[in-house]
Scaffold this motif. Structure first.
Motif, short mmCIF file in Angstrom:
data_model
loop_
_atom_site.label_atom_id
_atom_site.label_comp_id
_atom_site.label_asym_id
_atom_site.label_seq_id
_atom_site.Cartn_x
_atom_site.Cartn_y
_atom_site.Cartn_z
N VAL A 197 -34.21 -40.94 -69.38
CA VAL A 197 -33.02 -41.53 -68.62
C VAL A 197 -32.01 -42.15 -69.46
O VAL A 197 -32.40 -43.21 -69.85
CB VAL A 197 -33.51 -42.12 -67.19
N PRO A 198 -30.66 -41.87 -69.41
CA PRO A 198 -29.92 -42.86 -70.13
C PRO A 198 -29.95 -44.29 -69.70
O PRO A 198 -30.21 -44.68 -68.68
CB PRO A 198 -28.49 -42.12 -69.82
N ARG A 199 -29.93 -45.20 -70.65
CA ARG A 199 -30.02 -46.59 -70.32
C ARG A 199 -29.09 -47.26 -69.16
O ARG A 199 -29.56 -48.04 -68.38
CB ARG A 199 -29.81 -47.39 -71.48
N ALA A 200 -27.93 -46.78 -69.30
CA ALA A 200 -27.06 -47.09 -68.26
C ALA A 200 -27.29 -46.76 -66.74
O ALA A 200 -26.93 -46.97 -65.76
CB ALA A 200 -25.55 -46.71 -68.48
N GLU A 201 -28.44 -45.85 -66.70
CA GLU A 201 -28.50 -45.12 -65.32
C GLU A 201 -29.85 -45.35 -65.08
O GLU A 201 -30.67 -45.04 -63.91
CB GLU A 201 -28.63 -43.80 -65.53
N LEU A 202 -30.63 -46.54 -65.94
CA LEU A 202 -32.30 -46.95 -65.28
C LEU A 202 -32.18 -47.64 -63.73
O LEU A 202 -31.00 -48.46 -64.01
CB LEU A 202 -32.70 -47.50 -66.40
N ARG A 203 -32.99 -47.34 -63.07
CA ARG A 203 -32.98 -48.06 -61.84
C ARG A 203 -34.20 -49.08 -61.70
O ARG A 203 -35.32 -48.55 -61.82
CB ARG A 203 -32.88 -47.27 -60.66
N ALA A 204 -34.25 -50.11 -61.23
CA ALA A 204 -35.15 -50.93 -61.20
C ALA A 204 -34.97 -52.04 -60.02
O ALA A 204 -33.94 -52.23 -59.53
CB ALA A 204 -35.67 -51.78 -62.40
N ASP A 205 -35.90 -52.65 -59.50
CA ASP A 205 -36.02 -53.93 -58.52
C ASP A 205 -36.57 -54.99 -59.12
O ASP A 205 -37.78 -55.06 -59.61
CB ASP A 205 -36.32 -53.55 -57.27
N ALA A 206 -35.94 -56.01 -59.10
CA ALA A 206 -36.46 -57.54 -59.70
C ALA A 206 -36.72 -58.30 -58.49
O ALA A 206 -35.71 -58.68 -57.54
CB ALA A 206 -35.50 -58.21 -60.41
N GLY A 207 -37.91 -58.77 -58.22
CA GLY A 207 -38.26 -59.24 -56.94
C GLY A 207 -39.35 -60.46 -56.94
O GLY A 207 -40.09 -60.67 -58.16
N LEU A 208 -39.48 -61.18 -55.84
CA LEU A 208 -40.09 -62.17 -55.68
C LEU A 208 -41.09 -61.93 -54.63
O LEU A 208 -40.60 -61.49 -53.61
CB LEU A 208 -39.26 -63.47 -55.65
N VAL A 209 -42.45 -62.07 -54.76
CA VAL A 209 -43.34 -61.90 -53.65
C VAL A 209 -42.96 -62.78 -52.55
O VAL A 209 -43.10 -64.08 -52.65
CB VAL A 209 -44.84 -61.86 -54.16
N VAL A 210 -42.74 -62.16 -51.19
CA VAL A 210 -42.41 -62.98 -50.14
C VAL A 210 -43.30 -62.53 -48.79
O VAL A 210 -43.90 -61.57 -48.89
CB VAL A 210 -40.98 -63.08 -49.67
#
Length: 292
Positions: A197-210
Motif C-alpha cells: 500500500v502506498p505510504r500516504a494511504e497506510l491506515r493505523a490506530d494509535a491508542g492507549l488501553v483504557v
C-alpha cells in the motif's frame, strides 16, 4: 479541575505543539526562538523547561527522529548512505556512521545488509532457507479497549499520533489516576501492508488501553480489539526493522504452525519507551489474531 491540573494541561499543550512542529520540519532549520514562540515561552527558559517536562533535550529528540527516519530509508530502498546521512543532518558519511552505530548497534551499511537477509518468500522457496528466527508464543488474550486516534500515512511517523492521544488524556487530568495509574500501555493497530500500500494511504490506530466505559471526544475514538488466541512475536530492535519480523511471521512461522489467522488486524504492544532506551533496545510484541 484543580488549578494545578489546568496548569499542567497548558504546559502539555505547549510542548505537544512543539513536538508536532519538530516532527513536521525535520529537514528545516529548527530555530530556538521560533520553537520558544510556539511554546509561548522565553528562549532563555525554553530548553530547560522542555528537558524537565519531556525527559530529553531538543537535540536528542531531533537526532532520534532523524535517525529513525534514516533507518527506514536504509531498509526501504538503495539510496546512497551518504545521501541518507546528509538528509539526517550529518556533514560527512563518517559522522553519520558513528551516530547511527551508537543508536542502532551497527553501521548503516551493515544495518542495511542485515535487514535484507530475509527476502520475501517465493512460492517454491523452502522455509528452511530462512536465516532469521524469532520467538513466537501462542496465548489467549483478553479483549482490549483502546482510546485511539486514527493515523493515515507513513507508519514511521505514527509517534505524532500517539502524542495526541496522550495529550487528550493529560488535558482531562486523567493520566496517573484511577485505571490510568502507572505507565500507559500503548498499542498500535496496523491495517495495511506497507510493502503493498502506498505510504500516504497506510491506515493505523494509535491508542492507549483504557477501561471499556471510558468517555472520549473527537478525534479520539474507542477501538475494540477481540480477545482469543494470538500468535505473539517478541521483537527486540528498531521499529524500522519490524517489517522483516512481519514477513517472517507470515511467510515462515504461519505456514508451519498449523494455525489460521482470524479476521482481525495485527497490533503492536510497545514494552519500552523509545525516549529511554537506544533504538536497538526497543522491545515490541506483534500480536497476530488466530482462529480458535
Amino acid at each position: 479541575m484543580s488549578k494545578r491540573e489546568s496548569t499542567y494541561q497548558a504546559w502539555l499543550g505547549r510542548f505537544t505543539r512543539v513536538a508536532d512542529h519538530v516532527a513536521d520540519n525535520l529537514d528545516a532549520p529548527l530555530d530556538l526562538i521560533r520553537l520558544a514562540e510556539i511554546a509561548c515561552l522565553s528562549p532563555y527558559h525554553f530548553q530547560r523547561c522542555w528537558l524537565a517536562f519531556t525527559g530529553e533535550t531538543l537535540a536528542q529528540m531531533v537526532t532520534r527522529l532523524r535517525l529513525h527516519r534514516a533507518a527506514g530509508e536504509l531498509l526501504r530502498d538503495d539510496t546512497a548512505v551518504e545521501t541518507i546521512g546528509r538528509r539526517a543532518g550529518y556533514g560527512s558519511a563518517a559522522a553519520f556512521t558513528r551516530a547511527f552505530a551508537r543508536a542502532y548497534g551497527r553501521p548503516p551499511a551493515a544495518y542495511r545488509a542485515a535487514g535484507r537477509i530475509s527476502p520475501p518468500l517465493s512460492i517454491n522457496q523452502k522455509p528452511e532457507g530462512d536465516l532469521r528466527m524469532f520467538e513466537v508464543r501462542i496465548e489467549d488474550t483478553e479483549p482490549l479497549t483502546l482510546a485511539a486516534a486514527h493515523h493515515l500515512g507513513d507508519y514511521m511517523e505514527i509517534e505524532k499520533t500517539f502524542n495526541r492521544v496522550m495529550a487528550h488524556f493529560a488535558a482531562k487530568g486523567a493520566l496517573g489516576k484511577g485505571p490510568l495509574q502507572g505507565p500507559p500501555r500503548m498499542i498500535g493497530v496496523y491495517y495495511d501492508d506497507p510493502d503493498q500500500v502506498p505510504r500516504a494511504e497506510l491506515r493505523a490506530d494509535a491508542g492507549l488501553v483504557v477501561p471499556p466505559d471510558t468517555e472520549v471526544e473527537d478525534p479520539i475514538t474507542l477501538v475494540e480489539l477481540p480477545g482469543g488466541p494470538h500468535a505473539v512475536l517478541r521483537f527486540k530492535g528498531p521499529y524500522a526493522e519490524l517489517d522483516g519480523a512481519y514477513r517472517w511471521l507470515y511467510g515462515t512461522w504461519l505456514p508451519q504452525s498449523g494455525r489460521e489467522p482470524a479476521d482481525a488486524a495485527c497490533f503492536e504492544d510497545y514494552l519500552t519507551n523509545p525516549r529511554e532506551v537506544p533504538a536497538a533496545e526497543n522491545v515490541t510484541e506483534i500480536h497476530l489474531p488466530l482462529k480458535a
